[in-house]
Design an enzyme around this catalytic site. Structure first.
Site, PDB file in Angstrom:
ATOM      1  N   PRO A 271     -44.552 -27.709  15.708  1.00 59.39           N
ATOM      2  CA  PRO A 271     -45.554 -26.730  15.266  1.00 59.39           C
ATOM      3  C   PRO A 271     -45.348 -25.345  15.862  1.00 59.39           C
ATOM      4  CG  PRO A 271     -46.434 -28.025  17.061  1.00 59.39           C
ATOM      5  CD  PRO A 271     -45.043 -28.552  16.808  1.00 59.39           C
ATOM      6  N   ARG A 273     -47.646 -22.253  14.324  1.00 55.81           N
ATOM      7  CA  ARG A 273     -49.001 -21.757  14.092  1.00 55.81           C
ATOM      8  C   ARG A 273     -50.073 -22.610  14.773  1.00 55.81           C
ATOM      9  NH1 ARG A 273     -50.029 -19.033   9.513  1.00 55.81           N
ATOM     10  NH2 ARG A 273     -48.192 -19.990   8.583  1.00 55.81           N
ATOM     11  N   CYS A 342     -48.927   5.505   7.344  1.00 56.54           N
ATOM     12  CA  CYS A 342     -48.842   6.370   6.180  1.00 56.54           C
ATOM     13  C   CYS A 342     -48.321   5.547   5.009  1.00 56.54           C
ATOM     14  CB  CYS A 342     -47.906   7.523   6.527  1.00 56.54           C
ATOM     15  SG  CYS A 342     -48.145   8.886   5.443  1.00 56.54           S
TER      16      CYS A 342
END
Ligand code: LLP
Length: 431
Positions: A271, A273, A342
Site C-alpha cells: 500500500p 495511499r 498563473c
C-alpha cells in the site's frame, strides 16, 4: 463493512497542535503529518506477512524511518527511491528483501544500483528480465503481471488491461520463463497491482488471476504480492475497505498455492495511499477573497504545485477553515477554492475534466487558514516548482504532540541550484 468518516469544516488544531501555532512557526503552505495515524493504518494490515510501503505516495525520510521502525518494508520505483530507502536506514538485501525495485524499465542508474547493491527486482517487462539477466545471472526475481484487467479511482490510475503500460502481459509468462532460464534467473514470486484507489470488488478479482499464473510457473514461487490500491475515504460517504475480508481472500489463495507447491508462500501487500493519505494536511493561508460574477473565490498561497490531485484527476479532498481569530462559529457560503498560480486550472474544487465546482465552507477572510485534508498521499511527492514556487515545508506531529520540521521550505537558492548563464562570447554576443 466499515463505517464512513465525518469531517468538520471548522478546525482549530491538528493532533492537538493549534493550526495558528503551526502557521506562525513554519509558515505556509506546509504539509502536516500525524504519525499516530500512519501507525494505526500499519496496524490494520498486520495480518499480511509483509507490508511493503509504496513510497511514491510520500517518500519523506521521516515517513520512511517511521514505517521502517514499525516493521514495514519498502518498494522503490527509481534510483532516487532506492537512495531514500537507504538514507532512512533500510539495508539493501535480506530475506524477505527489505527493498524491492518495481518498474517497467531500468534506466542505466537504477540497473547499476540494483546489480551493485543486490536489491531485489520485480520485473515489469521482458526487457527488464533480459537486461538484469545479462548483468546479474543466477539471482532471484519476481514478475509483475498485468492480468488483462484493471481499475482505479481515475482512468489515469488504472494499471491493468491493454491500455496500460504496466507489467508483463499475462499470456507472455511462458516466454518470460524461457528468458529467465536463459540467464539462470529464478522466478521466486509474482506481483499484481491493478490500479490505485480501486475497490474490494475489483481487488478481489486479482486473487484468481494471480493463482492461475502461479500454477503455470510452479514451485519456484515462494512469495505472492497483492500490490497496493487500497482506497482511502476522502468523502463523508466513502466506505472504508473491509481489510479482514480482503485478507481472507488472499490467505485462501496463498493456502491453495502452498498445498499445490508443498512449501510456505509469503503474502505481501504494497500500500501507498492507505498508510499515509489520512495522516496529511496541507495548511495554506487565504490571501484573497474575491467575487467573479456569482462565484466567490478563496485564493490560497498553495496551488497545484503543492497538491496536483484535483487538477490531474478531479480528485476531491475535504477542506476546513482555521479562523485567525479563533472563532468557533461561522456561517457557510459556496466558494471556489484556488491557488496562486498563473493558470486557470489552479483550482482545488474541480471535478474530472476540469469543471470548476464550489464547496460550502465557513465564511472566511484574508489571513484565515484553509486546511486541505487527507493530503498525505501523492501530495508533496507530486509537487513541482511551477511558477518558481518553492516546495512546501513538511512537519510531523509525533504521538506526544511534538512537532518536528521534517523538510524545510525550499529557498530561492534551492530553486536555481544547478542553473548557469553561459558566458557571453565577445565575437558572437547573442546566443
Ligand atoms: N504498487 C505499485 C506497483 C504501484 O504502481 C502503486 C501506485 C502502488 C503500489 C501504490 O498504490 P496505492 O496503494 O497508493 O493505491 N498519483 C495517483 C496515484 C498513482 C499510483 C501509482 N502507483 C493519485 O494521486 O491518486
Amino acid at each position: 463493512m466499515a463505517a464512513t468518516t465525518a469531517f468538520s469544516d471548522l478546525r482549530h488544531e491538528i493532533a492537538g497542535v493549534p493550526i495558528l501555532d503551526i502557521a506562525r512557526r513554519f509558515g505556509t503552505p506546509t504539509f502536516i503529518y500525524e504519525s499516530a495515524l500512519i501507525q494505526q493504518r500499519i496496524d490494520d494490515l498486520r495480518a499480511f506477512d509483509t507490508i511493503r510501503y509504496a513510497q511514491k505516495a510520500n517518500s519523506n525520510l521521516a515517513v520512511l524511518d517511521l514505517v521502517r521502525r514499525h516493521g514495514v518494508l519498502v518498494d522503490a520505483v527509481s534510483a532516487g527511491e532506492i537512495g531514500r530507502a537507504r538514507a532512512a536506514g533500510y539495508v539493501p538485501a535480506g530475506d524477505p528483501p527489505p527493498i524491492v525495485y518495481t518498474a517497467d524499465i531500468f534506466d542505466h542508474e537504477s540497473l547499476d544500483l540494483v546489480v551493485e547493491q543486490g536489491i531485489h527486482v520485480n520485473c515489469g517487462s521482458p526487457d527488464m528480465i533480459a537486461q538484469y539477466g545479462e548483468r546479474a545471472p543466477g539471482r532471484e526475481i519476481t514478475l509483475r503481471i498485468n492480468p488483462g484487467f484493471g481499475h482505479g479511482h481515475s482512468q489515469k490510475t488504472n494499471t491493468g488491461g491493454e491500455q496500460s503500460k504496466h507489467g508483463i502481459w499475462h499470456d507472455q509468462v511462458g516466454d518470460c520463463l524461457a528468458l529467465a532460464a536463459r540467464h539462470g534467473l529464478k522466478i521466486a514470486g509474482l506481483h499484481m497491482h491493478i490500479g490505485s484507489g480501486t475497490d474490494l470488488e475489483h481487488l478481489s478479482q486479482v486473487c484468481g488471476a494471480l493463482e492461475r499464473v502461479a500454477l503455470t510457473i510452479g514451485t519456484t514461487i515462494t512469495t505472492i504480492s497483492a500490490g497496493g490500491g487500497l482506497p482511502t475515504p476522502y468523502r463523508t460517504t466513502d466506505q472504508t475497505v473491509d481489510i479482514a475480508a480482503y485478507y481472507e481472500l488472499w490467505d485462501a489463495t496463498r493456502r491453495r498455492l502452498q498445498a499445490a507447491f508443498g512449501h510456505p508462500v509469503r503474502l505481501e501487500i504494497e500500500p501507498g495511499r492507505y498508510l499515509v493519505a489520512e495522516s496529511g494536511y496541507l495548511v495554506a493561508e487565504i490571501r484573497a477573497v474575491k467575487r467573479m460574477g456569482s462565484n466567490t473565490f478563496y485564493l490560497l498561497d498553495a496551488g497545484f504545485n503543492n497538491l496536483a490531485r484535483p487538477i490531474l484527476y478531479g480528485a476531491y479532498h475535504p477542506m476546513s477553515i482555521a479562523p485567525a481569530d479563533g472563532a468557533t462559529d461561522r456561517d457557510r457560503q459556496a466558494v471556489v477554492v484556488g491557488g496562486p498560480l498563473c493558470e486557470s486550472g489552479d483550482i482545488f474544487t474541480q471535478t474530472d475534466g476540469g469543471v470548476v465546482g464550489s464547496r460550502m465552507l465557513p465564511i472566511a477572510k484574508v489571513g484565515d487558514f484553509l486546511v486541505i485534508e487527507r493530503a498525505g498521499a501523492y501530495g508533496f511527492t507530486m509537487g513541482s516548482n511551477y511558477n518558481s514556487k518553492p516546495m512546501a515545508a513538511e512537519v510531523m506531529i509525533d504521538p506526544n504532540g511534538n512537532t518536528h520540521l521534517v523538510r524545510s521550505r525550499q529557498t530561492f537558492e534551492d530553486l536555481i541550484r544547478g542553473e548557469s548563464i553561459p558566458a557571453v562570447d565577445a565575437k558572437s554576443p547573442s546566443l
